[in-house]
Design an enzyme around this catalytic site. Sequence first.
Site, PDB file in Angstrom:
ATOM      1  N   GLY A 144       0.819  -1.195   0.000  1.00 51.17           N
ATOM      2  CA  GLY A 144       0.000   0.000   0.000  1.00 51.17           C
ATOM      3  C   GLY A 144       0.855   1.249   0.000  1.00 51.17           C
ATOM      4  N   CYS A 145       0.223   2.389  -0.283  1.00 50.31           N
ATOM      5  CA  CYS A 145       0.970   3.638  -0.394  1.00 50.31           C
ATOM      6  C   CYS A 145       1.546   4.040   0.958  1.00 50.31           C
ATOM      7  CB  CYS A 145       0.080   4.732  -0.974  1.00 50.31           C
ATOM      8  SG  CYS A 145      -1.504   4.942  -0.136  1.00 50.31           S
ATOM      9  N   TYR A 146       0.711   4.123   1.991  1.00 45.80           N
ATOM     10  CA  TYR A 146       1.222   4.490   3.321  1.00 45.80           C
ATOM     11  C   TYR A 146       2.253   3.458   3.815  1.00 45.80           C
ATOM     12  CZ  TYR A 146      -2.619   7.939   3.958  1.00 45.80           C
ATOM     13  OH  TYR A 146      -3.482   8.999   3.864  1.00 45.80           O
ATOM     14  N   THR A 148       4.307   1.677   2.204  1.00 42.08           N
ATOM     15  CA  THR A 148       5.591   1.838   1.519  1.00 42.08           C
ATOM     16  C   THR A 148       6.410   2.952   2.167  1.00 42.08           C
ATOM     17  OG1 THR A 148       4.718   1.020  -0.582  1.00 42.08           O
ATOM     18  CG2 THR A 148       6.660   2.451  -0.692  1.00 42.08           C
TER      19      THR A 148
END
Lengths: 336, 336, 336, 336
Positions: A144-146, A148
């Site tokens: 996921g973005c967060y 990462t």
Amino acid sequence: MNISIIGATGYSGVELIRLLKSHPEAKIESLFASSQAGNELTNVFPHLTNIAQFPLEAIDIEKTAEWVFLATPSGVSGKLVPSLLEAGRKVIDISGDFRLPQETYQKWYGKETAEESLRQKAVYALPEWFSEQIKGAQLVANPGCYPTAASLGLAPALPYIDPNSIIIDAKSGVSGAGRSVGLGTHFGEVNENINAYKVGKHQHTPEIEQTLTRIGGKETIISFTPHLVPMTRGILCTMYATITEEVNFQELYQSTYEGKPFVRVRPAGSYPKTKEVLGSNYCDIAVHVDPRTNRLVVLSVIDNVVKGASGQAVQNMNLMAGLEETAGLEFSPVYP
Amino acid sequence: MNISIIGATGYSGVELIRLLKSHPEAKIESLFASSQAGNELTNVFPHLTNIAQFPLEAIDIEKTAEWVFLATPSGVSGKLVPSLLEAGRKVIDISGDFRLPQETYQKWYGKETAEESLRQKAVYALPEWFSEQIKGAQLVANPGCYPTAASLGLAPALPYIDPNSIIIDAKSGVSGAGRSVGLGTHFGEVNENINAYKVGKHQHTPEIEQTLTRIGGKETIISFTPHLVPMTRGILCTMYATITEEVNFQELYQSTYEGKPFVRVRPAGSYPKTKEVLGSNYCDIAVHVDPRTNRLVVLSVIDNVVKGASGQAVQNMNLMAGLEETAGLEFSPVYP
Amino acid sequence: MNISIIGATGYSGVELIRLLKSHPEAKIESLFASSQAGNELTNVFPHLTNIAQFPLEAIDIEKTAEWVFLATPSGVSGKLVPSLLEAGRKVIDISGDFRLPQETYQKWYGKETAEESLRQKAVYALPEWFSEQIKGAQLVANPGCYPTAASLGLAPALPYIDPNSIIIDAKSGVSGAGRSVGLGTHFGEVNENINAYKVGKHQHTPEIEQTLTRIGGKETIISFTPHLVPMTRGILCTMYATITEEVNFQELYQSTYEGKPFVRVRPAGSYPKTKEVLGSNYCDIAVHVDPRTNRLVVLSVIDNVVKGASGQAVQNMNLMAGLEETAGLEFSPVYP
Amino acid sequence: MNISIIGATGYSGVELIRLLKSHPEAKIESLFASSQAGNELTNVFPHLTNIAQFPLEAIDIEKTAEWVFLATPSGVSGKLVPSLLEAGRKVIDISGDFRLPQETYQKWYGKETAEESLRQKAVYALPEWFSEQIKGAQLVANPGCYPTAASLGLAPALPYIDPNSIIIDAKSGVSGAGRSVGLGTHFGEVNENINAYKVGKHQHTPEIEQTLTRIGGKETIISFTPHLVPMTRGILCTMYATITEEVNFQELYQSTYEGKPFVRVRPAGSYPKTKEVLGSNYCDIAVHVDPRTNRLVVLSVIDNVVKGASGQAVQNMNLMAGLEETAGLEFSPVYP
């Protein structure tokens, strides 16, 4: 390498198209988007005029190419992956469906996902830490973005901080909410505005905990608070942890990420800005030690659509295929 | 009440003009702005055409009215206040010069300020907590923008949290940096961007610590990280602390702020947005308890130019003058 | 004066609440919003907590107060007005339903509206030009946002310009599109972006032509192009016309609008900014003559939600009720 | 091809670095920036960390490489070009110094420039129209940002419109004002704001007139109004002209720009958005005919930093060097 994208009309999908069009080895073969089936790609995204000419098709596993990117909403890839694997496809799942144990997923996402036995076939693909498992995998779960930004920012420090002192205060641009319409992404509501959301309840919390626990080797429970910032792209994680052993964190981070092309440990005293990675696959990190409170403060920025989604997916494809990790991803951030 | 504003052409100064023009008892008599002396106010601020017609004058203590607002950069009011007090003026200092002990000020601001004996004449004027001292004061130090949001947000919880566990992650609009020009406020640099700055070093840190220590009665050392957000107005403080005694925080906050007209404790589960207080003197607060980590998470939003500066200054003037605390400040936020 | 608002949860509705709460003579009695009937106002708009406590009701003509504001989408007020008039209400319609002859309306809006006989009972309420008709009217049609900025900006010049040379290039903030959700107002799509829309086809075109024809006394056909600008509030009209008779346009405008409290003719050479009227009922105008092309260039700015909708509606209510035109509207723009 | 950039720390300079780093044939050899001489590039632009490592040097003609880009403020290249030409360099001047006859330049820019005899050695380098002259040139004057969008948008129509009816209403992002600091680019002043500036006086006016006159063969005097829009990148020109001969403008534009890789004539009825070309070298154009007014309305969008400056400069370098026009410029816009 022939490629299909399922979920081509969301922000991750359209970013994949941008990145793969410049990739030296990749060739997009087909695009699937159930809500837009029958339409032309450039009707949905006129910015791709003369760049990418494709019909948007209804999902059909038979028609997929050898490499399949899943840029679908939660709950979809869990259903598609079995047949994709059976058909021998190499699969990169950008959604969250394969990142967590089934039980954890269902608790935090409130949705069904794949059976745990199938789920375990997926490699959690944070390339800076798990590249060996990614190489040769058939199915990877793109982080996921967060997670990462948070995991890259905290991982090197784990042996020297209290794992239960970690607080992650994260700020994201609005594209993180996807292209679906709703009051939460209405310009009049989010412009000139900032707010926290899902305090203590965001579905990326267990994903970050799982990664930090795995890398650090100690059970880790975090506080994670996401915020919505009036910008389109970018994530900044500001992370706090109590130092248990004093080391030279600057050197630690630099040596940890030496040879990792997409992590840039910035000089001591830096304040990385999301704009400094916009449009690129970089994760920029700065470490600060606050002697007054004995806390480490780590700042980590990514472009949520690139390193937080589609760029990292291409990086993973490169690793899976035995290409240079940086193939098709060596471009500069767009500044200003 | 006749009023002079010194430093009338910064953002705090011009906001004072907006607020005082609608105040039922106040009358602006003169405006001082050394950099613009000789110019007309409406040349600098055309939005005040037909609303406020004043020459901008060089500072002259003799010419000041009975009530003086100091909306000056750091280091200026320390020099002006002695003669203002001698001349019998009532003084509201919006700058930081009188908020901290001389030694602390010089350490964190890196500037000279007033002698400590003079400094101690100033009442630290956070009206929700120190209204008794403000009433009848001749000189008040208006709190900083971040300290206002942070202190109001944390104060009720102090008896029930570990004072050394407090982490304040603060996000501010660009107007907080003032109207002076520089790359740090250049649109091309701050638009579509977020970054932390002055980690562990911001001059508001000791001010917050001083207030929390005073209210809570326990020595308090905090982690404070400010961030720059691509919006004009607004501050959000996201604050974390370890709970030492379980109480009903929602009820605690509601009862603490009952009768305080400018603090709105929002219902359980709320996520206050800076836009919901834009242009107004409100501070909106929400409390969240995270049972997984045993932490309290408090969200506190203000308009940095109003409750964080000029609105609170007017609120303090009202208290000093024995008026209704809300006089001239009863207007709705501007939404959207 | 007791007031009902129908359509209370759109941007015009919520702005009416802000303005009327500060109005010295008005009292909001009831709010109607069919999509939110049964909900509380502060659930929809938390920024009104402690300011305005109302249930949101399903529309019921019987329950409306003496004064009714219609802040409804196109096509609704045409249906409601007959019963409101019959019930003796004074009605201010902010929608477009009563501004144009039935036939013209249906052609440009593509919707049904009221019978032409009923329609003609409505006074077109641009107060700077038609105040006599507004006084004592029972039903007024509040002008559209673009027509307000455009008509005020061009009207004084009409005797001295070629009516068929007029080009209006208009720029609006996103709130002009209302609070309904859609890709066209999605932050990711409109931030960092500008585009024209409905070239030659916007429904405000005939309204502007009708007003200019009426004031100027000559059949006027215009080019009108609206644009969407990445900001929340504000309209700027840049208007071009060929000069047919050389006069001192600066003096002409100043004398025309002398005594009109909400029009500020800015000094020669000015470039009014939308931010300079934000949150206020002002229309700021500047006139430029380009001798190279013999064209007049007029710049006109308003806050689309105030002078372009709800503020002007209150101004009209004041006129209808015989109050001071400025009652409840004398506040400064919010700057920055 | 070895390259030097003079003026490397402005927005055009840093964009050249981004573009040339991905160019298959180009190699940056040296960067000159008088205000930053002695500093490292990555201190000024941390986003280039690990991408471009260069010292910033004081200008020294001897040290320049074979290809020199001048990304300097007005008035500088006029002085540097003589020695550069003498030293045999190929020069691409992004500033305005060589675009206009000396007399016209001095009138509109209010500055000195090169002698007219020298000036005439420069090829005005709008590649879609003057590629033959560009090929093999030693010195080219890269067009201005507004003139690029305007000229490309109007040129095909010139035989069929009245040249003296042309009105160009242009909107630009803030990066067009450069990286120099000033109130005019202060976030607090330009965010949530739009305004016109330099009505009838902008220095790009004679450049547009010169180009249209040259292409159309008829003396052309235009109205040109630039506006500042709260976004970082992008220009939209909305252009109006009276039609003198009815043709199929859609087909005319499509056939005119067939084979021009960077002009995309969008389908009939389109509304191109600046975001749809962001970060790319495209100019997207749509044509609308308004039968009510007999006017042509052309919409033309570019990224002002790319097609309006550095991207077009690289395109010109490609032509001068006999490379593919598209070398190093074939990437997709960044969307969203």
